[in-house]
Enzyme design. Structure first.
Site, mmCIF file in Angstrom:
data_model
loop_
_atom_site.group_PDB
_atom_site.id
_atom_site.type_symbol
_atom_site.label_atom_id
_atom_site.label_comp_id
_atom_site.label_asym_id
_atom_site.label_seq_id
_atom_site.Cartn_x
_atom_site.Cartn_y
_atom_site.Cartn_z
ATOM 1 N N GLY A 12 -27.797 -12.727 45.872
ATOM 2 C CA GLY A 12 -27.232 -11.391 46.039
ATOM 3 C C GLY A 12 -26.781 -10.747 44.737
ATOM 4 O O GLY A 12 -26.951 -11.313 43.657
ATOM 5 N N TYR A 143 -16.229 -5.264 58.479
ATOM 6 C CA TYR A 143 -16.191 -5.953 57.190
ATOM 7 C C TYR A 143 -14.744 -6.101 56.705
ATOM 8 O O TYR A 143 -14.311 -7.193 56.301
ATOM 9 C CB TYR A 143 -17.018 -5.146 56.187
ATOM 10 C CG TYR A 143 -16.984 -5.625 54.766
ATOM 11 C CD1 TYR A 143 -17.544 -6.844 54.402
ATOM 12 C CD2 TYR A 143 -16.415 -4.839 53.754
ATOM 13 C CE1 TYR A 143 -17.525 -7.268 53.085
ATOM 14 C CE2 TYR A 143 -16.405 -5.251 52.436
ATOM 15 C CZ TYR A 143 -16.954 -6.469 52.105
ATOM 16 O OH TYR A 143 -16.945 -6.884 50.803
HETATM 17 N N1 SER Z 1 -18.716 -2.830 47.922
HETATM 18 C C1 SER Z 1 -18.257 -3.151 49.235
HETATM 19 C C2 SER Z 1 -18.792 -2.223 50.247
HETATM 20 O O1 SER Z 1 -19.026 -1.087 49.924
HETATM 21 C C3 SER Z 1 -16.747 -3.106 49.265
HETATM 22 O O2 SER Z 1 -16.254 -4.355 49.020
HETATM 23 O O3 SER Z 1 -18.943 -2.601 51.372
#
Ligand code: SER
Length: 320
Positions: A12, A143
């Site tokens: 990643g 998330y």
């Molecule tokens: N970069 C991530 C996102 O945009 C945030 O932790 O989901």
């Protein structure tokens, strides 16, 4: 003695750069890259690589035993935008992988863990400017929920079982080697690619959406710094606020225009706007600065110069 490291999610955006950096510090033989598939050939062909399913305890444990691993960097995750499309998948991957690694440490198979958290732990009821370490946290994305719950579990395993787990709340990370995927801050990478290729970009956030951001080199430095800090210096075992710069799409476009005057930006906000609106605009990271001397290096202008230079080489066009 060098740590013996396993990186899960090494193909990643962050995992790949972390792999190269850790190998340059600790030696190729001490850093094993792993992922669920062979999706990044630069990583797969660059040294030790194993297929590891982050959701399968036996798969991780098998790799730990094969290489005598004592340190795991768990970089596999489903990010904010993809998580809204596949909520249960995000919950399963983000939580199961963390529990597996925490339980490996609890059972003393490994000694140390790095697990990234995110600005997504914050929500609409959080103060948006200079967001402090300790504040109201009511994340509204799947998330963000997984990261907030994960933080609680990290602290719990540290306090109850003495697990040495360390974590940072990353802002949006900007890099040129590997593209991010499925995040809300991804526009800040994509805009540079499109600027070099097409000289125009249609942004999925509005022009004044300000978010905390950081160049990859700074994120990698912070990660390695916290992992090599003395154990008693790392007081926070949930996750540290971490900050560099904040900017809006309009500001990054203006910075690109300094180098590509014909660059044009348009705005077509989509479902990611609501995610961005729920996050802080800037972060107060005094605990990291005072605790283990964290300081960022790259300004927006530095990032723009680096991104355009590297992407111009990659795509073989000339930016004036
Ligand atoms: N970069 C991530 C996102 O945009 C945030 O932790 O989901």
């Amino acid at each position: 003695m060098n740590p013996k490291i396993l990186i899960i999610g090494a193909c990643g955006q962050i995992g790949s750069e972390l792999t190269f950096k850790l190998r340059s510090i600790y030696g190729d033989e001490n850093v094993i890259a792993s992922d669920i598939s062979y999706s990044n050939l630069d990583i797969v062909n660059s040294g030790f690589f194993e297929i590891v399913d982050a959701q399968d305890y036996a798969s991780i444990k098998g790799c730990v035993e094969k290489y005598n691993i004592d340190t795991i960097y768990l970089m596999a995750a489903i990010l904010s935008a993809t998580g809204e499309k596949f909520p249960m998948k995000a919950w399963d991957l983000n939580m199961n992988s963390l529990f597996h690694v925490l339980n490996l440490a609890k059972a003393k198979f490994i000694k140390q863990i790095f697990w990234p958290s995110s600005i997504a732990v914050f929500g609409p009821s959080t103060p948006t400017e200079s967001t402090p370490q300790y504040t109201t946290m009511e994340p509204t994305t799947v998330y963000g929920i997984t990261k907030q719950v994960g933080e609680r579990w990290c602290e719990y395993y540290n306090q109850k079982y003495g697990v040495d787990v360390r974590s940072l709340r990353y802002p949006g990370i900007i890099s040129w080697k590997t593209q991010p995927g499925g995040g809300t801050t991804d526009y800040a990478v994509d805009i540079y690619h499109k600027a070099v290729i097409d000289k125009k970009y249609d942004c999925f956030l509005t022009e004044n959406t300000k978010l905390p951001m950081m160049f990859m080199d700074d994120a990698i430095k912070a990660t390695i710094d916290i992992m090599s800090a003395d154990n008693d210096v790392v007081k926070i075992r949930s996750s540290y606020n971490l900050a560099a710069i904040s900017f809006t799409p309009k500001e990054v476009a203006a910075s690109i225009k300094q180098h590509i005057p014909e660059f044009e930006i348009s705005y077509t906000p989509d479902y990611r706007q609501a995610i961005a609106d729920s996050w802080p605009k800037s972060i107060n990271d005094e605990e990291a600065r005072e605790g283990w001397n964290w300081k960022y290096t790259f300004s927006l202008e530095d990032i723009t110069k680096k991104m355009l230079f590297q992407l111009e080489k990659k795509y073989n066009t000339t930016v004036k």
